[in-house]
Each structure stands twice: as C-alpha cells, then as structure tokens.
Design a protein around this motif. Structure first.
Motif, PDB file in Angstrom:
ATOM      1  N   SER A 233       6.324  12.046  -9.157  1.00 40.21           N
ATOM      2  CA  SER A 233       6.225  13.302  -9.871  1.00 40.21           C
ATOM      3  C   SER A 233       7.719  13.705 -10.603  1.00 40.21           C
ATOM      4  O   SER A 233       7.565  14.921 -11.230  1.00 40.21           O
ATOM      5  N   GLU A 234       8.566  12.870 -10.320  1.00 41.37           N
ATOM      6  CA  GLU A 234       9.865  13.455 -11.024  1.00 41.37           C
ATOM      7  C   GLU A 234       9.740  13.333 -12.635  1.00 41.37           C
ATOM      8  O   GLU A 234       9.456  12.212 -13.185  1.00 41.37           O
ATOM      9  N   PRO A 235       9.958  14.388 -13.200  1.00 46.54           N
ATOM     10  CA  PRO A 235       9.593  14.510 -14.666  1.00 46.54           C
ATOM     11  C   PRO A 235      11.040  13.720 -15.464  1.00 46.54           C
ATOM     12  O   PRO A 235      12.190  13.945 -15.000  1.00 46.54           O
ATOM     13  N   GLU A 236      10.660  12.862 -16.347  1.00 48.68           N
ATOM     14  CA  GLU A 236      11.747  12.508 -17.230  1.00 48.68           C
ATOM     15  C   GLU A 236      11.994  13.383 -18.379  1.00 48.68           C
ATOM     16  O   GLU A 236      13.155  13.494 -18.604  1.00 48.68           O
ATOM     17  N   LEU A 237      10.985  14.071 -18.814  1.00 47.89           N
ATOM     18  CA  LEU A 237      11.098  15.092 -19.833  1.00 47.89           C
ATOM     19  C   LEU A 237      10.787  16.375 -19.336  1.00 47.89           C
ATOM     20  O   LEU A 237       9.550  16.691 -18.680  1.00 47.89           O
ATOM     21  N   LEU A 238      11.323  17.544 -19.614  1.00 48.80           N
ATOM     22  CA  LEU A 238      11.175  18.882 -19.159  1.00 48.80           C
ATOM     23  C   LEU A 238      10.157  19.618 -20.081  1.00 48.80           C
ATOM     24  O   LEU A 238       9.676  20.765 -19.805  1.00 48.80           O
TER      25      LEU A 238
ATOM     26  N   GLU B  37       0.721  -1.109  -0.116  1.00 45.93           N
ATOM     27  CA  GLU B  37       0.124  -0.033   0.046  1.00 45.93           C
ATOM     28  C   GLU B  37       0.829   1.311   0.145  1.00 45.93           C
ATOM     29  O   GLU B  37       0.487   2.169  -0.726  1.00 45.93           O
ATOM     30  N   GLN B  38       1.768   1.200   0.777  1.00 52.79           N
ATOM     31  CA  GLN B  38       2.740   2.307   0.723  1.00 52.79           C
ATOM     32  C   GLN B  38       3.497   2.601  -0.449  1.00 52.79           C
ATOM     33  O   GLN B  38       3.644   3.781  -1.074  1.00 52.79           O
ATOM     34  N   HIS B  39       3.951   1.367  -1.101  1.00 58.71           N
ATOM     35  CA  HIS B  39       4.532   1.700  -2.451  1.00 58.71           C
ATOM     36  C   HIS B  39       3.674   1.865  -3.467  1.00 58.71           C
ATOM     37  O   HIS B  39       3.986   2.871  -4.175  1.00 58.71           O
ATOM     38  N   TYR B  40       2.499   1.610  -3.328  1.00 56.35           N
ATOM     39  CA  TYR B  40       1.490   2.210  -4.404  1.00 56.35           C
ATOM     40  C   TYR B  40       1.046   3.669  -4.124  1.00 56.35           C
ATOM     41  O   TYR B  40       1.112   4.181  -4.957  1.00 56.35           O
ATOM     42  N   ALA B  41       0.876   4.060  -2.971  1.00 55.70           N
ATOM     43  CA  ALA B  41       0.977   5.445  -2.523  1.00 55.70           C
ATOM     44  C   ALA B  41       2.086   6.323  -3.044  1.00 55.70           C
ATOM     45  O   ALA B  41       1.999   7.433  -3.874  1.00 55.70           O
ATOM     46  N   ASN B  42       3.408   5.666  -3.030  1.00 53.24           N
ATOM     47  CA  ASN B  42       4.496   6.398  -3.462  1.00 53.24           C
ATOM     48  C   ASN B  42       4.399   6.453  -5.190  1.00 53.24           C
ATOM     49  O   ASN B  42       4.878   7.391  -5.696  1.00 53.24           O
ATOM     50  N   LEU B  43       3.646   5.674  -5.517  1.00 56.42           N
ATOM     51  CA  LEU B  43       3.614   5.478  -7.027  1.00 56.42           C
ATOM     52  C   LEU B  43       2.615   6.547  -7.470  1.00 56.42           C
ATOM     53  O   LEU B  43       3.119   7.281  -8.520  1.00 56.42           O
ATOM     54  N   LEU B  44       1.738   6.654  -6.643  1.00 56.13           N
ATOM     55  CA  LEU B  44       0.719   7.621  -7.190  1.00 56.13           C
ATOM     56  C   LEU B  44       1.355   9.308  -6.860  1.00 56.13           C
ATOM     57  O   LEU B  44       1.079  10.175  -7.719  1.00 56.13           O
ATOM     58  N   ALA B  45       2.121   9.509  -5.996  1.00 59.79           N
ATOM     59  CA  ALA B  45       2.696  10.440  -5.541  1.00 59.79           C
ATOM     60  C   ALA B  45       4.125  10.976  -6.546  1.00 59.79           C
ATOM     61  O   ALA B  45       4.476  11.907  -6.294  1.00 59.79           O
TER      62      ALA B  45
END
Length: 294
Positions: free
Chosen positions: A264-269, A254-262
């Motif tokens: 936000s590090e962009p791969e492209l700018l 559940e924590q891993h899934y929450a981290n996935l949803l949150a």
C-alpha cells in the motif's frame, strides 16, 4: 600407502607443518599443481632434498582446460548433448593439466630439487626410520613422502554424506560412453540439475535431495568448469545465485502474493496536480438555429 606409518607421509591435501621437513630427504609423488606447491614449500622450509617422482616421461605442456574456456562453455555446456559433455571432459582428463608456470619455477630454482621422469611408484616400504620407494628406474630412499595424487569422488570417505550417498544419481547410472572412452572420474560425477542440485536415482527416494547444490569441481561434467576454475567461477556463482533466487521465489510464491495484495505504499499523494475544470477546456456545442416561419 596402506600399512605405511602415517607419521612418515602425508597427502598434499593434508594439513602439514612443512617446517618439520627441515633437513629431511623428501619425496613428492606427482607433478601437478599440488605436487609443485608441496615440493616448493618443503624446499623453502629447508628440506635437504626433494625428489619429484613423475609417472610420465615428460610434463604436459599445454593446458587444454584453459583452451576450452570460451563464453560458449560458460553459458552453453549444460545444454550440450551427453556425448559431447563426456567427450570434452574426457579429452581434458586424458591430456592432463600442466602445473602452473610459476609454481614449477618455484621448485626448479632450488639446486636440491630433482625431477625424476618416468618413475611411477611401484611399492613403498618402511625400513627403520626411512621409506624405500621402488620405481622402474630404481629405489629411492626418503625420510618423508608427500603423495600428490589428486582426488577421487568417493562418498564412502565422507560419513556426513552417508544418508544421501546411496540416492544421488551419478553419470555412471545413466550414461555409457563409447568403448575406449571410459573414465572413472566422470562416471562417478553427480548428474546435476540446472541449479547444480543433486538428482535422485529413483524419484521420491530421498525427499529434499534436490535442496543440496553441488557447487564444486564434480559439477564440471554437468555444467562445465564454472564451479571451481578461473575465469568462469564468477559466472557459475551468478548462475547458482540466480537459480536459488528463482527457487526461493517459487517456493514462497503464496507469501509474495499476499505481500502484493497488502502492498500500500503510495507512489502519488494526490497533491502533485490540480484537477482541471474540464468543462472549460472542451469545445462547447453550438446552439441549434431557429426556424423562420414561411
């Protein structure tokens, strides 16, 4: 050794200052690796003499355990049928593992080292300051005795495990070998899960038991010699680490899934390309031809 003053003897697994054996007549019961190491250390520390008392009439020559060390054992022993696991480990136990070549030479190079074969210990008595050790070939007189008798799986000797001991499922609780193949060490070995975890005799009887992982020699029957023997211990450690990582991930999903949803590090700018004028890049439609009046 029950009733014999503990100041006159030690087990090979005990902490012992071997310099205290200088000038003493020392007996060593056994002929395995710990017996050879104990005898050699006593000799190197100045023991007057060291007599090894060996049950067998000859030392085992071939390390059958080494002969079983193939990739199949490392990666496939856990998946073998129970009868094959038992058959393999029982055979190795019966044949016994010889002491290492170098360790044996470390003892035999001393002229005051004596290999007494066919001398199982029948009785040990303390008379004054000396130990009298009876064998079928006569009585030995020692000042100190080192008992190198290996080990047993005995929960009663480990009070720190008293809470879980009654709940741990052993092989003897679930498997009966064919007559003639009985083996107390194997029967007492814990029946472990895929990540070396203890399993309960009765489901739910000891919550949390499966969180305790047995990565040491008693795992050999369940997993093969990957938790305490060269060369497969690295493979065993990797199996344990991978298994723990999987369990942690599942438990924290559940924590891993929450981290996935949150995340936000962009791969492209957005400044890595320029949008094309697509209208200029595609084929332009032809204008419809006009009709001539008749």
């Amino acid at each position: 050794m029950q009733g014999v003053d503990r100041s006159r003897w030690a087990h090979s697994s005990d902490v012992l200052d071997y310099t205290t054996l200088r000038g003493l007549r020392v007996g060593v019961v056994g002929a395995g690796s710990s017996a050879m190491d104990s005898a050699a250390t006593a000799l190197e520390c100045g023991a007057a003499s060291v007599d090894l008392l060996v049950r067998r009439t000859d030392l085992p020559r071939i390390n059958k355990s080494k002969g079983s060390g193939v990739p199949g054992l490392t990666h496939g022993h856990y998946d073998l049928p129970d009868e094959w696991k038992w058959r393999l480990r029982h055979y190795i136990n019966v044949q016994q593992v010889p002491p290492p070549h170098g360790s044996t030479l470390r003892v035999s190079r001393h002229p005051n080292a004596h290999f007494n074969l066919g001398c199982p210990v029948q009785r040990v008595d303390l008379q004054g300051d000396t130990l009298r050790v009876a064998t079928p070939k006569g009585t030995f007189v020692f000042d100190f005795l080192i008992v190198s008798t290996g080990f047993a799986i005995d929960w009663r000797q480990k009070p720190e495990f008293a809470h879980i001991a009654p709940h741990v499922r052993a092989w003897g609780d679930r498997y009966q070998p064919t007559p003639g193949d009985e083996d107390q060490e194997l029967a007492d070995s814990p029946d472990l899960g895929p990540v070396f975890e203890f399993q309960p005799k009765t489901p739910g009887s000891c919550p949390g038991l499966e969180r305790i992982h047995c990565f040491c020699y008693p795992a050999a029957l369940s997993h093969g010699t990957v938790s305490g023997d060269i060369p497969a211990i690295s493979d065993g450690a990797r199996r344990l680490a991978n298994g723990l990582a999987s369990l942690f991930y599942r438990e924290d999903i559940e924590q891993h899934y929450a981290n996935l949803l949150a995340y936000s590090e962009p791969e492209l700018l957005g400044d890595e390309w320029t949008a094309a004028d697509t209208a200029r890049r595609v084929e332009q439609p032809l204008a419809p031809a006009s009709r001539e009046r008749a």
